[in-house]
Each structure stands twice: as structure tokens, then as C-alpha cells.
Scaffold this motif. Structure first.
Motif, PDB file in Angstrom:
ATOM      1  N   GLY A 167       0.806  -1.206   0.000  1.00 44.92           N
ATOM      2  CA  GLY A 167       0.000   0.000   0.000  1.00 44.92           C
ATOM      3  C   GLY A 167       0.848   1.269   0.000  1.00 44.92           C
ATOM      4  O   GLY A 167       0.563   2.220  -0.734  1.00 44.92           O
ATOM      5  N   VAL A 168       1.918   1.262   0.811  1.00 34.35           N
ATOM      6  CA  VAL A 168       2.808   2.424   0.903  1.00 34.35           C
ATOM      7  C   VAL A 168       3.501   2.697  -0.427  1.00 34.35           C
ATOM      8  O   VAL A 168       3.541   3.842  -0.912  1.00 34.35           O
ATOM      9  CB  VAL A 168       3.862   2.208   2.016  1.00 34.35           C
ATOM     10  CG1 VAL A 168       4.992   3.233   1.902  1.00 34.35           C
ATOM     11  CG2 VAL A 168       3.208   2.314   3.387  1.00 34.35           C
TER      12      VAL A 168
ATOM     13  N   PHE B 139      -5.338   7.875  -4.511  1.00 32.58           N
ATOM     14  CA  PHE B 139      -5.864   7.767  -3.148  1.00 32.58           C
ATOM     15  C   PHE B 139      -6.153   9.098  -2.455  1.00 32.58           C
ATOM     16  O   PHE B 139      -6.828   9.100  -1.429  1.00 32.58           O
ATOM     17  CB  PHE B 139      -4.873   6.973  -2.281  1.00 32.58           C
ATOM     18  CG  PHE B 139      -4.497   5.640  -2.839  1.00 32.58           C
ATOM     19  CD1 PHE B 139      -5.347   4.556  -2.707  1.00 32.58           C
ATOM     20  CD2 PHE B 139      -3.295   5.465  -3.514  1.00 32.58           C
ATOM     21  CE1 PHE B 139      -5.009   3.317  -3.228  1.00 32.58           C
ATOM     22  CE2 PHE B 139      -2.937   4.231  -4.037  1.00 32.58           C
ATOM     23  CZ  PHE B 139      -3.804   3.151  -3.905  1.00 32.58           C
ATOM     24  N   THR B 140      -5.642  10.207  -2.971  1.00 34.71           N
ATOM     25  CA  THR B 140      -5.771  11.474  -2.248  1.00 34.71           C
ATOM     26  C   THR B 140      -7.224  11.917  -2.060  1.00 34.71           C
ATOM     27  O   THR B 140      -7.533  12.601  -1.081  1.00 34.71           O
ATOM     28  CB  THR B 140      -4.987  12.594  -2.966  1.00 34.71           C
ATOM     29  OG1 THR B 140      -5.346  12.617  -4.352  1.00 34.71           O
ATOM     30  CG2 THR B 140      -3.489  12.379  -2.833  1.00 34.71           C
TER      31      THR B 140
ATOM     32  N   MET C 269      -5.619   0.442   4.264  1.00 34.46           N
ATOM     33  CA  MET C 269      -6.193   1.493   3.425  1.00 34.46           C
ATOM     34  C   MET C 269      -5.935   2.865   4.020  1.00 34.46           C
ATOM     35  O   MET C 269      -5.599   3.817   3.302  1.00 34.46           O
ATOM     36  CB  MET C 269      -7.700   1.262   3.279  1.00 34.46           C
ATOM     37  CG  MET C 269      -8.333   2.076   2.166  1.00 34.46           C
ATOM     38  SD  MET C 269      -7.712   1.564   0.549  1.00 34.46           S
ATOM     39  CE  MET C 269      -7.690   3.124  -0.313  1.00 34.46           C
ATOM     40  N   ALA C 270      -6.061   2.985   5.345  1.00 36.73           N
ATOM     41  CA  ALA C 270      -5.807   4.273   6.004  1.00 36.73           C
ATOM     42  C   ALA C 270      -4.353   4.688   5.830  1.00 36.73           C
ATOM     43  O   ALA C 270      -4.053   5.850   5.528  1.00 36.73           O
ATOM     44  CB  ALA C 270      -6.163   4.177   7.488  1.00 36.73           C
ATOM     45  N   ILE C 271      -3.423   3.751   6.010  1.00 33.92           N
ATOM     46  CA  ILE C 271      -1.990   4.047   5.826  1.00 33.92           C
ATOM     47  C   ILE C 271      -1.723   4.493   4.396  1.00 33.92           C
ATOM     48  O   ILE C 271      -0.990   5.457   4.146  1.00 33.92           O
ATOM     49  CB  ILE C 271      -1.145   2.796   6.152  1.00 33.92           C
ATOM     50  CG1 ILE C 271      -1.258   2.431   7.630  1.00 33.92           C
ATOM     51  CG2 ILE C 271       0.329   3.024   5.787  1.00 33.92           C
ATOM     52  CD1 ILE C 271      -0.645   1.085   7.964  1.00 33.92           C
ATOM     53  N   THR C 272      -2.319   3.786   3.451  1.00 35.35           N
ATOM     54  CA  THR C 272      -2.121   4.094   2.031  1.00 35.35           C
ATOM     55  C   THR C 272      -2.565   5.520   1.720  1.00 35.35           C
ATOM     56  O   THR C 272      -1.874   6.269   1.012  1.00 35.35           O
ATOM     57  CB  THR C 272      -2.902   3.090   1.164  1.00 35.35           C
ATOM     58  OG1 THR C 272      -2.446   1.761   1.458  1.00 35.35           O
ATOM     59  CG2 THR C 272      -2.695   3.366  -0.311  1.00 35.35           C
ATOM     60  N   ILE C 273      -3.710   5.923   2.250  1.00 31.70           N
ATOM     61  CA  ILE C 273      -4.222   7.278   2.015  1.00 31.70           C
ATOM     62  C   ILE C 273      -3.282   8.315   2.616  1.00 31.70           C
ATOM     63  O   ILE C 273      -2.978   9.344   1.991  1.00 31.70           O
ATOM     64  CB  ILE C 273      -5.641   7.429   2.599  1.00 31.70           C
ATOM     65  CG1 ILE C 273      -6.622   6.489   1.873  1.00 31.70           C
ATOM     66  CG2 ILE C 273      -6.125   8.874   2.475  1.00 31.70           C
ATOM     67  CD1 ILE C 273      -7.972   6.356   2.559  1.00 31.70           C
ATOM     68  N   ILE C 274      -2.779   8.049   3.830  1.00 28.50           N
ATOM     69  CA  ILE C 274      -1.863   8.990   4.495  1.00 28.50           C
ATOM     70  C   ILE C 274      -0.597   9.180   3.673  1.00 28.50           C
ATOM     71  O   ILE C 274      -0.114  10.301   3.474  1.00 28.50           O
ATOM     72  CB  ILE C 274      -1.497   8.489   5.903  1.00 28.50           C
ATOM     73  CG1 ILE C 274      -2.728   8.504   6.805  1.00 28.50           C
ATOM     74  CG2 ILE C 274      -0.398   9.346   6.521  1.00 28.50           C
ATOM     75  CD1 ILE C 274      -3.356   9.863   6.963  1.00 28.50           C
TER      76      ILE C 274
END
Length: 303
Positions: free
Chosen positions: A16-17, A27-28, A199-204
Motif C-alpha cells: 500500500g505504501v 488515493f488522495t 487502506m488508512a496508511i495508504t491514504i496517508i
């Protein structure tokens, strides 16, 4: 099922990262999904708990109290100290202190199981620290960095009630009254939680993709030190207080592994995407360090 799924978490998070770093535009636009994702995680946690888990706190009062004190002192104070020693700017210091001020992460229960620790104590500590953190997290942040930035204490407290207290309580109540139904969906809960965290990490990461080249290495060092301090001090403080090895490693894991998903959501909601970088990196690293430490302690138990 829980252990097997958890082993894939670091790999999924890394995928994801990397994807978010290379293709941030994918993802933004999902920034608003971070809080709902965390609510899903908290509800899933609540569904794995029952009233007996809270009753267990009265069986090991001294260990639970020690763990909670260490959780909400070692982690926020060491976060602030590391931030100052490394010369982190205001936004990153806020992120470090926030990830240090939240409750223990749900991954700690799995790591404790793998490390042959006291799983009942781990679950009890996670549940109680999560509930206590509703009040303690904004209070600690206000005390430690209130001079650095205006902390919206009341708004943050209300958000924690909505994001943490309500869904966890709802999960516990549902599990209490519909235990047989919950048992049918229980095997899927770890996967749901892990996918939500990833998913949260990916968005960040996507929101901060253009910043990583500038601050990536220093934040990696800060997170490594922070997690290491939590694990080490959690263990050795308990040793000095006379607890046995099993309790010491359980509390070490509870102190060192944070609810970084919650820290991420609070950073995004009340501060800035940059301040969420420490918690995003912490999400990945504490699972890797926890898995390594659990492997060591598990082998030690077999010797």
C-alpha cells in the motif's frame, strides 16, 4: 485465522505504501474515508470483546494499573523527548506526541499470543487503555504540546467518544447479546481490520507523497527509537517492580505497540496530513518489530 492473517499485515502495508508513493493521485481523494475506516476497526475490536474481558481487570489489578500508567507516560514523554533531540518541526512533533498518547493497538493481542505472553492480560489492557484514552489522550496532548499549538480539547474528546467509545461499546453489546451470530463472522474480523488499517496508511502516504523525500529518514529513526523505548521500558520497569517474565513481556508489548490508526485519524482531523506521517510509519514498523520480538520470545519459551 487471526495469527495467519496478521502475518500478512506488514506485506500488505508495504504494498500500500509503495503504491501510494508512486501513484498518490489514486488515493488522495479518499481522505474523508480515514475516520469511517477507523470506526470499522473499533467496531471489529468491540466484537471480539465481552464483559468478562473487563472483569478480568479485577483479577490482575496491579499488572493492569502498572501497564496503563506506563502506556500513558512512557510513550507520550519519550515521543516528545525524541522529537526535541532530533529537532523535528512542529507538525512532526505533534504527530509523534499524538501517536504516543493514544491507547495500545489491537495488534498487541496477536503479538502477545505469538510471544507466549498473558493473552487475557493483553486483551484487558487493550480494552481498558482504549476506553481510558478517550479522556487521557486529549488531556496528555494538551499538557505536553499545548504551548506549541492550540489543542481543541473538547472537540477531540467528542471525536474520541464518536470514533472509539461508541463503536467499541456497540461491539461489546452486540457480542454480549448475539454471541452465536458474532461467532459466525468472527473469523473475518481480523481481515476486515487489517484491510481498513492498510487502506488508512495508504491514504496517508498518498497525501504526503511529495514530503517523504525530505523527511522520510529522520521520521524512520524517530519511530524506531520511540517503539524501541516503549518495548524496552515497558519490560524493564515491570521487572524492577517484581513481575514475572510472562507479565513483563505482555506489558512491554502493550506499551510499545500503539493504536496508530487512531493517531492517524486524529492528526488528519485536527492538525495536518504531515503530522500523520509518524503514525503511518509506526503502523508498519510496530508490527514488524512486534513480530521479531514475538519470534524471539516464543523460541526462548521452547528452550
Amino acid at each position: 485465522m487471526l495469527v495467519n492473517v496478521n502475518r500478512f499485515f506488514p506485506l500488505l502495508a508495504l504494498i500500500g505504501v509503495v503504491t501510494a508513493y508512486l501513484m498518490p493521485s489514486w488515493f488522495t481523494e479518499l481522505k474523508s474515508a480515514i475516520v469511517p475506516l477507523l470506526v470499522i476497526i473499533m467496531l471489529s475490536m468491540g466484537l471480539t470483546l465481552d464483559l468478562q474481558d473487563f472483569a478480568n481487570a479485577f483479577k490482575q489489578k496491579r499488572a493492569v494499573l502498572t501497564g496503563l500508567i506506563l502506556q500513558f507516560s512512557v510513550m507520550p514523554l519519550s515521543a516528545l523527548l525524541i522529537s526535541q533531540l532530533l529537532g523535528l518541526d512542529r507538525e512532526l512533533t505533534i504527530g509523534m506526541v499524538l501517536v504516543g498518547s493514544v491507547a495500545g493497538g489491537t495488534a498487541s493481542n496477536v503479538v502477545c499470543y505469538l510471544a507466549k505472553g498473558d493473552v487475557a492480560l493483553s486483551i484487558t489492557m487493550t480494552a481498558l487503555s482504549t476506553l481510558a484514552g478517550v479522556v487521557l489522550t486529549p488531556l496528555i496532548i494538551k499538557l505536553l504540546i499545548g504551548e506549541m499549538i492550540d489543542i481543541p480539547f473538547a472537540d477531540m474528546l467528542l471525536s474520541l467518544v464518536k470514533i472509539v467509545l461508541f463503536p467499541v461499546s456497540a461491539g461489546v453489546i452486540i457480542n454480549h447479546f448475539f454471541k452465536s451470530l458474532v461467532a459466525k463472522v468472527a473469523p473475518a474480523l481480523p481481515l476486515i481490520s487489517i484491510l481498513a488499517i492498510v487502506m488508512a496508511i495508504t491514504i496517508i502516504v498518498a497525501l504526503n507523497a511529495n514530503q517523504f523525500d525530505k523527511i522520510g529518514s529522520i521520521i524512520l529513526l524517530a519511530v524506531f527509537l520511540h517503539n524501541g523505548f516503549g518495548l524496552a521500558l515497558g519490560y524493564f520497569c515491570c521487572r524492577l517492580l517484581g513481575f514475572n517474565h510472562t507479565v513483563c513481556k505482555t506489558i512491554s508489548i502493550e506499551v510499545g505497540l500503539q493504536n496508530s490508526g487512531l493517531a492517524t485519524a486524529l492528526c488528519i482531523k485536527f492538525f495536518s496530513p504531515i503530522s500523520a506521517i509518524p503514525s503511518a510509519i509506526f503502523s508498519i514498523w510496530h508490527n514488524l518489530s512486534g513480530a521479531i520480538l514475538a519470534g524471539y520470545w516464543a523460541r526462548e519459551s521452547q528452550d
